[in-house]
Design a protein around this motif. Structure first.
Motif, PDB file in Angstrom:
ATOM      1  N   ALA A 200       0.844  -1.201   0.000  1.00 23.60           N
ATOM      2  CA  ALA A 200       0.000   0.000   0.000  1.00 23.60           C
ATOM      3  C   ALA A 200       0.879   1.251   0.000  1.00 23.60           C
ATOM      4  CB  ALA A 200      -0.913  -0.019   1.220  1.00 23.60           C
ATOM      5  N   LEU A 201       1.280   1.682  -1.199  1.00 21.45           N
ATOM      6  CA  LEU A 201       2.057   2.922  -1.299  1.00 21.45           C
ATOM      7  C   LEU A 201       1.149   4.114  -1.039  1.00 21.45           C
ATOM      8  CD1 LEU A 201       4.075   2.041  -4.516  1.00 21.45           C
ATOM      9  CD2 LEU A 201       5.020   2.335  -2.223  1.00 21.45           C
ATOM     10  N   SER A 202      -0.099   4.006  -1.494  1.00 20.75           N
ATOM     11  CA  SER A 202      -1.088   5.048  -1.201  1.00 20.75           C
ATOM     12  C   SER A 202      -2.463   4.501  -1.569  1.00 20.75           C
ATOM     13  CB  SER A 202      -0.815   6.324  -2.003  1.00 20.75           C
ATOM     14  OG  SER A 202      -1.122   6.128  -3.366  1.00 20.75           O
ATOM     15  N   ARG A 203      -3.507   5.166  -1.051  1.00 16.21           N
ATOM     16  CA  ARG A 203      -4.876   4.834  -1.469  1.00 16.21           C
ATOM     17  C   ARG A 203      -5.347   5.985  -2.335  1.00 16.21           C
ATOM     18  NH1 ARG A 203      -8.840   5.008   2.164  1.00 16.21           N
ATOM     19  NH2 ARG A 203     -10.151   3.431   1.226  1.00 16.21           N
ATOM     20  N   SER A 204      -5.964   5.652  -3.445  1.00 23.54           N
ATOM     21  CA  SER A 204      -6.331   6.709  -4.385  1.00 23.54           C
ATOM     22  C   SER A 204      -7.784   6.591  -4.797  1.00 23.54           C
ATOM     23  CB  SER A 204      -5.474   6.611  -5.652  1.00 23.54           C
ATOM     24  OG  SER A 204      -4.127   6.781  -5.338  1.00 23.54           O
ATOM     25  N   ILE A 205      -8.313   7.714  -5.228  1.00 20.27           N
ATOM     26  CA  ILE A 205      -9.626   7.674  -5.879  1.00 20.27           C
ATOM     27  C   ILE A 205      -9.522   8.442  -7.190  1.00 20.27           C
ATOM     28  CG2 ILE A 205     -10.490   9.663  -4.535  1.00 20.27           C
ATOM     29  CD1 ILE A 205     -13.283   8.312  -4.731  1.00 20.27           C
ATOM     30  N   HIS A 206     -10.087   7.829  -8.218  1.00 15.11           N
ATOM     31  CA  HIS A 206     -10.171   8.438  -9.542  1.00 15.11           C
ATOM     32  C   HIS A 206     -11.550   8.977  -9.743  1.00 15.11           C
ATOM     33  CE1 HIS A 206      -7.147   5.805 -11.837  1.00 15.11           C
ATOM     34  NE2 HIS A 206      -6.654   6.932 -11.460  1.00 15.11           N
ATOM     35  N   MET A 207     -11.669  10.152 -10.303  1.00 16.76           N
ATOM     36  CA  MET A 207     -12.992  10.687 -10.615  1.00 16.76           C
ATOM     37  C   MET A 207     -12.949  11.139 -12.079  1.00 16.76           C
ATOM     38  SD  MET A 207     -13.048  12.800  -7.096  1.00 16.76           S
ATOM     39  CE  MET A 207     -11.288  12.694  -7.011  1.00 16.76           C
ATOM     40  N   PHE A 208     -13.852  10.571 -12.840  1.00 20.42           N
ATOM     41  CA  PHE A 208     -13.842  10.776 -14.290  1.00 20.42           C
ATOM     42  C   PHE A 208     -14.983  11.735 -14.602  1.00 20.42           C
ATOM     43  CE2 PHE A 208     -14.597   8.393 -18.511  1.00 20.42           C
ATOM     44  CZ  PHE A 208     -13.596   9.092 -19.142  1.00 20.42           C
ATOM     45  N   PHE A 209     -14.709  12.819 -15.328  1.00 27.70           N
ATOM     46  CA  PHE A 209     -15.776  13.791 -15.586  1.00 27.70           C
ATOM     47  C   PHE A 209     -15.685  14.375 -16.981  1.00 27.70           C
ATOM     48  CE2 PHE A 209     -13.408  17.792 -15.336  1.00 27.70           C
ATOM     49  CZ  PHE A 209     -12.331  17.513 -14.497  1.00 27.70           C
ATOM     50  N   ARG A 210     -16.808  15.015 -17.350  1.00 27.43           N
ATOM     51  CA  ARG A 210     -16.857  15.677 -18.659  1.00 27.43           C
ATOM     52  C   ARG A 210     -17.192  17.148 -18.436  1.00 27.43           C
ATOM     53  NH1 ARG A 210     -19.377  12.353 -22.675  1.00 27.43           N
ATOM     54  NH2 ARG A 210     -20.959  12.023 -21.090  1.00 27.43           N
ATOM     55  N   THR A 211     -16.460  18.014 -19.143  1.00 26.76           N
ATOM     56  CA  THR A 211     -16.812  19.433 -19.172  1.00 26.76           C
ATOM     57  C   THR A 211     -16.116  20.032 -20.387  1.00 26.76           C
ATOM     58  OG1 THR A 211     -17.049  21.400 -17.787  1.00 26.76           O
ATOM     59  CG2 THR A 211     -14.916  20.362 -17.727  1.00 26.76           C
ATOM     60  N   PRO A 212     -16.828  20.817 -21.181  1.00 24.32           N
ATOM     61  CA  PRO A 212     -16.187  21.315 -22.402  1.00 24.32           C
ATOM     62  C   PRO A 212     -15.168  22.426 -22.106  1.00 24.32           C
ATOM     63  CG  PRO A 212     -18.454  22.123 -22.240  1.00 24.32           C
ATOM     64  CD  PRO A 212     -18.241  21.228 -21.061  1.00 24.32           C
ATOM     65  N   ASP A 213     -14.100  22.453 -22.849  1.00 22.58           N
ATOM     66  CA  ASP A 213     -13.109  23.536 -22.859  1.00 22.58           C
ATOM     67  C   ASP A 213     -12.700  23.995 -21.461  1.00 22.58           C
ATOM     68  OD1 ASP A 213     -11.431  25.428 -23.958  1.00 22.58           O
ATOM     69  OD2 ASP A 213     -12.978  26.983 -24.026  1.00 22.58           O
ATOM     70  N   LEU A 214     -12.338  23.057 -20.616  1.00 23.12           N
ATOM     71  CA  LEU A 214     -12.031  23.383 -19.213  1.00 23.12           C
ATOM     72  C   LEU A 214     -10.915  24.433 -19.118  1.00 23.12           C
ATOM     73  CD1 LEU A 214     -12.327  22.776 -16.171  1.00 23.12           C
ATOM     74  CD2 LEU A 214     -10.625  20.984 -16.450  1.00 23.12           C
ATOM     75  N   ARG A 290      -2.457   1.951  -4.582  1.00 22.01           N
ATOM     76  CA  ARG A 290      -1.202   1.963  -5.353  1.00 22.01           C
ATOM     77  C   ARG A 290      -0.235   0.971  -4.707  1.00 22.01           C
ATOM     78  NH1 ARG A 290       1.061   6.510  -8.217  1.00 22.01           N
ATOM     79  NH2 ARG A 290      -0.703   7.679  -7.430  1.00 22.01           N
ATOM     80  N   ARG A 291       0.231   0.030  -5.509  1.00 16.75           N
ATOM     81  CA  ARG A 291       1.123  -0.995  -4.969  1.00 16.75           C
ATOM     82  C   ARG A 291       2.412  -1.066  -5.783  1.00 16.75           C
ATOM     83  NH1 ARG A 291      -3.890  -3.912  -5.042  1.00 16.75           N
ATOM     84  NH2 ARG A 291      -4.610  -4.205  -2.913  1.00 16.75           N
ATOM     85  N   GLY A 292       3.401  -1.683  -5.194  1.00 16.62           N
ATOM     86  CA  GLY A 292       4.621  -2.016  -5.934  1.00 16.62           C
ATOM     87  C   GLY A 292       4.938  -3.453  -5.596  1.00 16.62           C
ATOM     88  N   VAL A 293       4.222  -4.385  -6.222  1.00 19.38           N
ATOM     89  CA  VAL A 293       4.349  -5.797  -5.836  1.00 19.38           C
ATOM     90  C   VAL A 293       4.561  -6.689  -7.056  1.00 19.38           C
ATOM     91  CG1 VAL A 293       2.958  -5.650  -3.722  1.00 19.38           C
ATOM     92  CG2 VAL A 293       1.824  -6.067  -5.897  1.00 19.38           C
ATOM     93  N   SER A 314       3.109   1.289  -9.461  1.00 17.34           N
ATOM     94  CA  SER A 314       2.591   2.653  -9.405  1.00 17.34           C
ATOM     95  C   SER A 314       2.480   3.157 -10.850  1.00 17.34           C
ATOM     96  CB  SER A 314       3.569   3.519  -8.615  1.00 17.34           C
ATOM     97  OG  SER A 314       3.247   4.865  -8.807  1.00 17.34           O
ATOM     98  N   PRO A 315       1.382   3.852 -11.196  1.00 17.80           N
ATOM     99  CA  PRO A 315       1.262   4.329 -12.582  1.00 17.80           C
ATOM    100  C   PRO A 315       2.301   5.383 -12.978  1.00 17.80           C
ATOM    101  CG  PRO A 315      -0.866   4.460 -11.434  1.00 17.80           C
ATOM    102  CD  PRO A 315       0.161   4.109 -10.404  1.00 17.80           C
ATOM    103  N   THR A 316       3.097   5.865 -12.002  1.00 22.50           N
ATOM    104  CA  THR A 316       4.157   6.827 -12.324  1.00 22.50           C
ATOM    105  C   THR A 316       5.086   6.210 -13.373  1.00 22.50           C
ATOM    106  OG1 THR A 316       5.027   5.973 -10.240  1.00 22.50           O
ATOM    107  CG2 THR A 316       4.338   8.265 -10.249  1.00 22.50           C
TER     108      THR A 316
END
Ligand SMILES: Cc1cc2nc3c(=O)[nH]c(=O)nc-3n(C[C@H](O)[C@H](O)[C@H](O)COP(=O)(O)OP(=O)(O)OC[C@H]3O[C@@H](n4cnc5c(N)ncnc54)[C@H](O)[C@@H]3O)c2cc1C
Length: 548
Positions: A200-214, A290-293, A314-316
């Motif tokens: 457990a390198l970290s706990r994460s939450i992803h939030m996927f959203f839509r908005t035009p021309d942010l 996030r793991r490194g296993v 890790s996605p890094t």
């Protein structure tokens, strides 16, 4: 062998469990090699929450061979959108530093490869793999089918699979099974194979959203990826997934234990990231650790594990899926060789011997990249101070980020510079390994390494000369008698192409990089053997490289 299918029994040479990007890549590799297989995937294949978005240079080389590189390149991500990474307090706040990375259209060709890295998020990439896999008539792709359990013997595997539409139980008999069933792999668990490393390198939450021309509405310059540092230090990121349709992924990186999605106010998090209130349409979210296993072995015959089932990183650095796809290519040609009858009894065991150390290297490096970002030092409480001290603090953090975090965006050494030390199916030549450099690629044709790219006089790559089987590259100025080598390969039914570069004006350049007159390249594009003379007993080499 054809796939037989009665009402509730399927017989198939290879069963693939899991139709994520890695299972699909294995199906494609086997399909491309003419090997029949069946893939079962419990979902309908739709990507509700995209994870990966970087297809690295090595995966693009595989896509080139599978004939889909151009489709990936032409995915709808605009080719003039800059790939910059910005370190900011918030999108409308202070910029601490920026890694400028050109838009795809302006990417310079690489000296190390005929391909370049591509941005192609999972909601476009997986369907491209799926469509190509589906184009092979010897491929059976079963979505909405859940793998339940299996029994194995030296003859193969019998797996129980539920058809989630009809509720019917299917029995699938296969000679080999590949577990591409992701991080919580049921197959890995059944084999009793554990994972070692940082759970457990970290706990994460992803939030996927839509908005035009942010960014336009915020008056910010086009940026691909933001990393946020505020009074609490590094806390999250924001990545554009589809600039045209305004799709973004916001991520909190350090969710405390006990805090769940229902405790997170998505709009508050977005405000923290942007520094302004913006209306968005929330599409989906996902909680993950996030793991490194890594597993210490990649299967027990006749069952092999591939991708996140055996390594979670890790996605890094954007290396998780790409590493899994390289696993799939290594396993794919070996399975094909065994099913075609020329692979020796030790060939499949070399899959774990070769790929596990490569996976461990990726786990270590990606964990180090993550710890580099979280380890940046400074009095973050002052990060927004509009004072000379605040300014010098921001400059100091920016400098650290450019030195440490920027490293994860320079990984050609990891993408291309991996090699199979101590491989039982490569013939070592006594030369020292290339430097273990994650950033720069050091071209090497030492046995075990990826055979390097060299541009030939007709503009093609030497890699395009490698056939689907083995390729003997002849780089001596005098055309040699390759008859004994060809006859030895034929005696063992090992597919061998012989490529003589005697008349190519680039021969000397290839020889400079490959360093020997004769180089035997494997079906996955790695060097198996090299020497200045052809072997006096070619059968010894042929038997070694086919795992006899
Ligand atoms: C935020 C984030 C960003 C990332 N970015 C990148 C990137 O840019 N580049 C990169 O290379 N990697 C990236 N990764 C990592 C990448 O997403 C994973 O490494 C990759 O998805 C692993 O693929 P896989 O096919 O092995 O596993 P998965 O994608 O997990 O697929 C496993 C599949 O198996 C199926 N399955 C599981 N159990 C069963 C069962 N019992 N029966 C039938 N089907 C089953 C699942 O439904 C799933 O479809 C990222 C990860 C994260 C979290």
């Amino acid at each position: 062998m054809a796939i037989r299918h009665s009402e509730d029994v399927i017989e198939t040479p290879v069963l693939i469990v899991g139709g994520g990007p890695v299972g699909l890549a294995l199906a494609l590799e086997l399909g491309w090699r003419g090997i029949a297989c069946t893939l079962v995937e419990r979902t309908d294949g739709q990507i509700a929450m995209p994870k990966m978005n970087v297809v690295n240079v090595r995966t693009m080389e595989f896509c080139r061979r599978w004939g889909i590189a151009e489709t990936v390149r032409q995915c709808p991500f605009p080719d003039d959108y800059p790939m910059d990474v910005a370190f900011v307090t918030r999108v409308t706040g202070h910029e601490l530093g920026r890694v400028e990375r050109p838009a795809r259209r302006f990417q310079k060709p690489l000296a190390a490869s005929p391909m370049n890295m591509q941005v192609c998020p999972q909601f476009w990439f997986d369907p491209i793999l799926l469509e190509r896999a589906r184009s092979y008539p010897h491929m059976r792709l079963l979505h909405r089918h859940r793998f339940e359990s299996f029994e194995s013997s030296s003859d193969g595997v019998v797996a129980k699979v539920t058809d989630l539409e009809s509720g019917k139980l299917l029995m699938i008999h296969a000679r080999h099974m590949a577990g591409c069933d992701g991080a919580s792999s049921r197959i890995r668990e059944s084999l009793g194979i554990g994972l070692i490393g940082s759970e457990a390198l970290s706990r994460s939450i992803h939030m996927f959203f839509r908005t035009p021309d942010l960014l336009g509405r915020l008056g910010a310059r086009p940026t691909n990826f933001y990393l946020f540092f505020d009074r609490e230090g590094f806390w999250g990121s924001l990545r554009v997934m589809d600039p045209v349709n305004g799709l973004w992924r916001l991520m909190i990186d350090d969710l405390p234990v006990g805090v769940d999605s229902q405790h997170v106010d998505f709009d508050d998090v977005l405000y923290r990231a942007l520094g302004q209130k913006v209306e968005v349409e929330w599409l989906s979210f996902s909680l993950w650790t996030r793991r490194g296993v890594i597993a210490d072995r990649y299967g027990i015959d006749p069952v092999y594990l591939v991708g996140d089932a055996v390594h979670q990183v890790s996605p890094t650095g954007g290396l998780g899926m790409n590493t899994g796809i390289a696993d799939a290519v290594d396993l794919g040609w070996k399975l094909a060789a065994v099913h075609e009858g020329w692979g020796g009894p030790r060939l499949l065991a070399s899959y774990s011997t070769e790929r596990q150390p490569s996976g461990a290297r990726i786990v270590n490096m990606t964990t180090e990249f993550f710890e580099g970002t979280t380890g940046v030092k400074g009095d973050f409480a002052q990060i927004d101070a509009e004072t000379p001290e605040g300014e010098s603090l921001r400059a100091s953090i920016g400098r650290q980020l450019s030195e440490v975090t920027a490293r994860e965006f320079r990984t050609l050494g990891l993408q291309l510079g991996y090699w199979y030390e101590d491989s039982p199916i490569c013939v070592a030549d006594g030369t020292p390994p290339p430097p273990n450099d994650p950033h720069e690629y050091h071209a090497s044709a030492r046995p075990g390494s990826r055979a390097p790219h060299v541009k030939l006089s007709d503009g093609s790559s030497i890699m395009d000369r490698f056939g689907p089987g083995f390729t003997l590259l002849c780089l001596s100025p005098v055309v040699p008698d390759t008859g004994p080598m060809a006859r030895a390969a034929a005696a063992r039914k090992l597919p061998l192409d012989i490529v003589k570069l005697a008349n190519d004006e680039m021969r000397a350049e290839v020889l400079r990089i490959y360093e020997r007159n004769f180089v035997l390249v494997r079906p996955d594009g790695h060097v198996a053997w090299r020497a200045d003379e052809l072997p006096s007993d070619p059968l010894v080499v042929i038997d070694r490289v086919r795992g006899a």
